[in-house]
Write a protein that holds these residues in place. Structure first.
Motif, PDB file in Angstrom:
ATOM      1  N   GLU A  45      28.435  53.968  23.733  1.00  0.00           N
ATOM      2  CA  GLU A  45      27.657  54.236  24.946  1.00  0.00           C
ATOM      3  C   GLU A  45      26.837  55.526  24.856  1.00  0.00           C
ATOM      4  O   GLU A  45      25.961  55.767  25.694  1.00  0.00           O
ATOM      5  CB  GLU A  45      28.599  54.333  26.151  1.00  0.00           C
ATOM      6  CG  GLU A  45      29.286  53.031  26.520  1.00  0.00           C
ATOM      7  CD  GLU A  45      28.318  52.025  27.138  1.00  0.00           C
ATOM      8  OE1 GLU A  45      27.358  52.459  27.795  1.00  0.00           O
ATOM      9  OE2 GLU A  45      28.528  50.815  26.937  1.00  0.00           O
ATOM     10  N   LYS A  46      27.086  56.372  23.870  1.00  0.00           N
ATOM     11  CA  LYS A  46      26.509  57.715  23.864  1.00  0.00           C
ATOM     12  C   LYS A  46      24.982  57.730  23.876  1.00  0.00           C
ATOM     13  O   LYS A  46      24.359  58.601  24.480  1.00  0.00           O
ATOM     14  CB  LYS A  46      27.037  58.525  22.680  1.00  0.00           C
ATOM     15  CG  LYS A  46      26.557  58.038  21.313  1.00  0.00           C
ATOM     16  CD  LYS A  46      27.066  58.961  20.199  1.00  0.00           C
ATOM     17  CE  LYS A  46      26.482  58.525  18.851  1.00  0.00           C
ATOM     18  NZ  LYS A  46      26.902  59.441  17.766  1.00  0.00           N
ATOM     19  N   ALA A  77      34.870  65.910  21.620  1.00  0.00           N
ATOM     20  CA  ALA A  77      35.196  66.693  22.812  1.00  0.00           C
ATOM     21  C   ALA A  77      35.244  65.800  24.050  1.00  0.00           C
ATOM     22  O   ALA A  77      36.095  65.983  24.932  1.00  0.00           O
ATOM     23  CB  ALA A  77      34.171  67.805  22.994  1.00  0.00           C
ATOM     24  N   SER A  78      34.346  64.825  24.126  1.00  0.00           N
ATOM     25  CA  SER A  78      34.341  63.895  25.257  1.00  0.00           C
ATOM     26  C   SER A  78      35.614  63.045  25.256  1.00  0.00           C
ATOM     27  O   SER A  78      36.213  62.796  26.309  1.00  0.00           O
ATOM     28  CB  SER A  78      33.106  62.987  25.187  1.00  0.00           C
ATOM     29  OG  SER A  78      31.921  63.748  25.217  1.00  0.00           O
ATOM     30  N   LYS A  81      38.609  65.022  26.602  1.00  0.00           N
ATOM     31  CA  LYS A  81      38.592  65.159  28.064  1.00  0.00           C
ATOM     32  C   LYS A  81      38.992  63.852  28.740  1.00  0.00           C
ATOM     33  O   LYS A  81      39.782  63.838  29.683  1.00  0.00           O
ATOM     34  CB  LYS A  81      37.190  65.571  28.530  1.00  0.00           C
ATOM     35  CG  LYS A  81      36.848  67.029  28.269  1.00  0.00           C
ATOM     36  CD  LYS A  81      35.515  67.406  28.868  1.00  0.00           C
ATOM     37  CE  LYS A  81      35.595  67.472  30.382  1.00  0.00           C
ATOM     38  NZ  LYS A  81      34.322  67.967  30.972  1.00  0.00           N
ATOM     39  N   MET A  82      38.450  62.745  28.258  1.00  0.00           N
ATOM     40  CA  MET A  82      38.739  61.452  28.888  1.00  0.00           C
ATOM     41  C   MET A  82      40.163  60.991  28.607  1.00  0.00           C
ATOM     42  O   MET A  82      40.796  60.368  29.453  1.00  0.00           O
ATOM     43  CB  MET A  82      37.735  60.400  28.414  1.00  0.00           C
ATOM     44  CG  MET A  82      36.312  60.653  28.902  1.00  0.00           C
ATOM     45  SD  MET A  82      35.193  59.313  28.441  1.00  0.00           S
ATOM     46  CE  MET A  82      33.604  60.135  28.630  1.00  0.00           C
ATOM     47  N   LYS A  83      40.657  61.315  27.401  1.00  0.00           N
ATOM     48  CA  LYS A  83      42.039  60.930  27.065  1.00  0.00           C
ATOM     49  C   LYS A  83      43.012  61.614  28.012  1.00  0.00           C
ATOM     50  O   LYS A  83      44.007  61.024  28.452  1.00  0.00           O
ATOM     51  CB  LYS A  83      42.335  61.321  25.617  1.00  0.00           C
ATOM     52  CG  LYS A  83      43.594  60.661  25.053  1.00  0.00           C
ATOM     53  CD  LYS A  83      43.404  59.162  24.905  1.00  0.00           C
ATOM     54  CE  LYS A  83      44.611  58.511  24.234  1.00  0.00           C
ATOM     55  NZ  LYS A  83      44.467  57.050  24.160  1.00  0.00           N
ATOM     56  N   LYS A  84      42.703  62.839  28.335  1.00  0.00           N
ATOM     57  CA  LYS A  84      43.559  63.583  29.266  1.00  0.00           C
ATOM     58  C   LYS A  84      43.575  62.922  30.641  1.00  0.00           C
ATOM     59  O   LYS A  84      44.607  62.851  31.306  1.00  0.00           O
ATOM     60  CB  LYS A  84      43.061  65.024  29.378  1.00  0.00           C
ATOM     61  CG  LYS A  84      43.904  65.901  30.286  1.00  0.00           C
ATOM     62  CD  LYS A  84      43.316  67.297  30.355  1.00  0.00           C
ATOM     63  CE  LYS A  84      44.105  68.152  31.350  1.00  0.00           C
ATOM     64  NZ  LYS A  84      43.507  69.509  31.493  1.00  0.00           N
ATOM     65  N   GLU A  85      42.405  62.411  31.063  1.00  0.00           N
ATOM     66  CA  GLU A  85      42.310  61.750  32.369  1.00  0.00           C
ATOM     67  C   GLU A  85      42.797  60.308  32.322  1.00  0.00           C
ATOM     68  O   GLU A  85      43.086  59.716  33.359  1.00  0.00           O
ATOM     69  CB  GLU A  85      40.857  61.787  32.859  1.00  0.00           C
ATOM     70  CG  GLU A  85      40.327  63.180  33.114  1.00  0.00           C
ATOM     71  CD  GLU A  85      41.110  63.915  34.189  1.00  0.00           C
ATOM     72  OE1 GLU A  85      41.504  63.266  35.180  1.00  0.00           O
ATOM     73  OE2 GLU A  85      41.341  65.129  34.025  1.00  0.00           O
ATOM     74  N   GLY A  86      42.804  59.724  31.123  1.00  0.00           N
ATOM     75  CA  GLY A  86      43.355  58.388  30.973  1.00  0.00           C
ATOM     76  C   GLY A  86      42.365  57.252  31.139  1.00  0.00           C
ATOM     77  O   GLY A  86      42.776  56.088  31.217  1.00  0.00           O
ATOM     78  N   TYR A  88      37.808  55.954  30.695  1.00  0.00           N
ATOM     79  CA  TYR A  88      36.417  56.259  30.345  1.00  0.00           C
ATOM     80  C   TYR A  88      35.645  56.643  31.594  1.00  0.00           C
ATOM     81  O   TYR A  88      35.665  55.919  32.601  1.00  0.00           O
ATOM     82  CB  TYR A  88      35.762  55.048  29.685  1.00  0.00           C
ATOM     83  CG  TYR A  88      34.292  55.256  29.387  1.00  0.00           C
ATOM     84  CD1 TYR A  88      33.886  55.948  28.249  1.00  0.00           C
ATOM     85  CD2 TYR A  88      33.304  54.771  30.244  1.00  0.00           C
ATOM     86  CE1 TYR A  88      32.544  56.159  27.976  1.00  0.00           C
ATOM     87  CE2 TYR A  88      31.958  54.976  29.983  1.00  0.00           C
ATOM     88  CZ  TYR A  88      31.581  55.672  28.850  1.00  0.00           C
ATOM     89  OH  TYR A  88      30.260  55.879  28.587  1.00  0.00           O
ATOM     90  N   ASP A  89      34.975  57.801  31.542  1.00  0.00           N
ATOM     91  CA  ASP A  89      34.199  58.278  32.689  1.00  0.00           C
ATOM     92  C   ASP A  89      32.992  59.057  32.161  1.00  0.00           C
ATOM     93  O   ASP A  89      33.137  60.141  31.608  1.00  0.00           O
ATOM     94  CB  ASP A  89      35.058  59.178  33.577  1.00  0.00           C
ATOM     95  CG  ASP A  89      34.313  59.644  34.823  1.00  0.00           C
ATOM     96  OD1 ASP A  89      33.105  59.349  34.938  1.00  0.00           O
ATOM     97  OD2 ASP A  89      34.932  60.298  35.674  1.00  0.00           O
ATOM     98  N   PRO A  90      31.782  58.507  32.314  1.00  0.00           N
ATOM     99  CA  PRO A  90      30.580  59.201  31.807  1.00  0.00           C
ATOM    100  C   PRO A  90      30.408  60.612  32.355  1.00  0.00           C
ATOM    101  O   PRO A  90      29.765  61.450  31.718  1.00  0.00           O
ATOM    102  CB  PRO A  90      29.435  58.291  32.271  1.00  0.00           C
ATOM    103  CG  PRO A  90      30.051  56.945  32.443  1.00  0.00           C
ATOM    104  CD  PRO A  90      31.451  57.209  32.918  1.00  0.00           C
ATOM    105  N   LYS A  91      30.988  60.871  33.519  1.00  0.00           N
ATOM    106  CA  LYS A  91      30.880  62.211  34.100  1.00  0.00           C
ATOM    107  C   LYS A  91      31.619  63.253  33.264  1.00  0.00           C
ATOM    108  O   LYS A  91      31.394  64.446  33.418  1.00  0.00           O
ATOM    109  CB  LYS A  91      31.428  62.212  35.527  1.00  0.00           C
ATOM    110  CG  LYS A  91      30.605  61.383  36.501  1.00  0.00           C
ATOM    111  CD  LYS A  91      31.202  61.410  37.891  1.00  0.00           C
ATOM    112  CE  LYS A  91      30.397  60.545  38.860  1.00  0.00           C
ATOM    113  NZ  LYS A  91      31.006  60.515  40.213  1.00  0.00           N
ATOM    114  N   LEU A  92      32.511  62.796  32.389  1.00  0.00           N
ATOM    115  CA  LEU A  92      33.288  63.707  31.557  1.00  0.00           C
ATOM    116  C   LEU A  92      32.691  63.890  30.160  1.00  0.00           C
ATOM    117  O   LEU A  92      33.287  64.563  29.320  1.00  0.00           O
ATOM    118  CB  LEU A  92      34.732  63.214  31.438  1.00  0.00           C
ATOM    119  CG  LEU A  92      35.527  63.125  32.749  1.00  0.00           C
ATOM    120  CD1 LEU A  92      36.920  62.562  32.487  1.00  0.00           C
ATOM    121  CD2 LEU A  92      35.628  64.480  33.422  1.00  0.00           C
TER     122      LEU A  92
END
Length: 306
Positions: A45-46, A77-78, A81-86, A88-92
């Motif tokens: 998606e990048k 890095a993306s 961040k997303m792994k921590k939140e669990g 996929y979120d483009p805002k991250l």
């Protein structure tokens, strides 16, 4: 845990921090797994979120045109961040800026008409060689709407109305040169143009102690030598893409329509200190902002930032 062990841990952390080594956060400790569907989703998606950097250039129509920064997605890095939140979120998404390889300063002498066409920003250019009675009201309106403009001041005007020039600068607006005594620069030799610009710049510098970086030729009249001299003096020659033609005393509605019918990304909007400009300015600013354009001073418009 004893106080002694806690103290030792604190000393160790302080030591490594002092060396410029930040200790790991939970986010940084995430192991990157490129086979993870989350990682692959970010990778696929990048391209939807990346921008190409564009170099400054000499356009065949618009002449000297600023570049603009690009960005790439930092996939690892993306992912962390997303792994921590669990999820996929483009805002991250985490980005890396990509600077253009060629800047305005790298280009040869050429006039500037506008900012980058992808930059949703415009700038108000106010040429001043008369109309002193309208300047306080214009500055007050700009301040009320939190807008910074660029005032191109004639040297003779600066000499006669020093308090107005200093007020404009103190309010945070950008000052440029409008030459000396509103002479036709197209009819001057290079040396005559240099003498004219130096006379204006000396007066402006005496009032502000700031070097002048921008020059607007009176009536937009110039020749190749004019632009070359300005460049040699460290100034960009500035023209415009949208003209209020306020000096012809149009009605308020006509002036506003002229601007709003031609406004575009990177627009430079020319105006003068006149009564109709004072009357139109509040509504004009609101309408420009309603179109989701930012209104900024010339240095910001011409910068590479998006």
């Amino acid at each position: 845990m004893s106080f002694r062990i806690v103290g030792l841990l604190f000393i160790c952390l302080s030591f490594f921090t002092g060396l410029g080594l930040a200790y790991l956060t939970v986010n940084e400790a995430v192991t990157v797994n490129k086979d993870d569907s989350l990682y692959q989703k970010i990778e696929s998606e990048k391209s939807n979120y990346e921008w190409e950097a564009e170099d400054a250039k000499i356009d065949s129509v618009w002449k000297k045109t600023p570049g603009i920064v690009g960005r790439t997605v930092d996939v690892e890095a993306s992912y962390k961040k997303m792994k921590k939140e669990g999820n996929y979120d483009p805002k991250l998404l985490v980005y890396k800026l990509v600077r253009p390889k060629v800047s305005l300063e790298d280009l040869p002498a050429s006039p500037i008409y506008r900012g980058h066409p992808e930059k949703q920003m415009v700038s108000l250019l106010i040429n001043v060689s008369w109309g002193e009675e309208y300047i306080p009201d214009m500055v007050e309106i700009l301040n009320k709407h939190q807008v910074k403009a660029t005032f191109f001041i004639d040297g003779a005007f600066a000499n006669d109305f020093t308090h107005l020039v200093q007020m404009i600068e103190e309010e945070g607006h950008t000052l440029g040169s409008h030459g000396y005594k509103h002479k036709d620069m197209a009819q001057m030799s290079k040396q005559e143009a240099r003498n004219n610009l130096e006379q204006a710049n000396d007066l402006l510098f005496a009032l502000t102690k700031e070097e002048i970086k921008y020059f607007a030729p009176p009536s937009g009249s110039f020749n190749t030598g004019t632009v070359e001299v300005a460049d040699e003096m460290g100034m960009e020659t500035i023209l415009w893409t949208v003209d209020t033609i306020d000096w012809k005393k149009p009605t308020k509605d006509v002036l506003i329509s002229r601007v709003m019918n031609k406004i575009h990304n990177g627009a430079t909007i020319l105006m003068h200190p006149t009564q109709v400009t004072v009357d139109s300015l509040p509504v004009l600013i609101e309408k420009i902002k309603a179109k989701e354009y930012k209104i900024s001073s010339l240095p910001k418009l011409l910068s590479e930032e998006r």
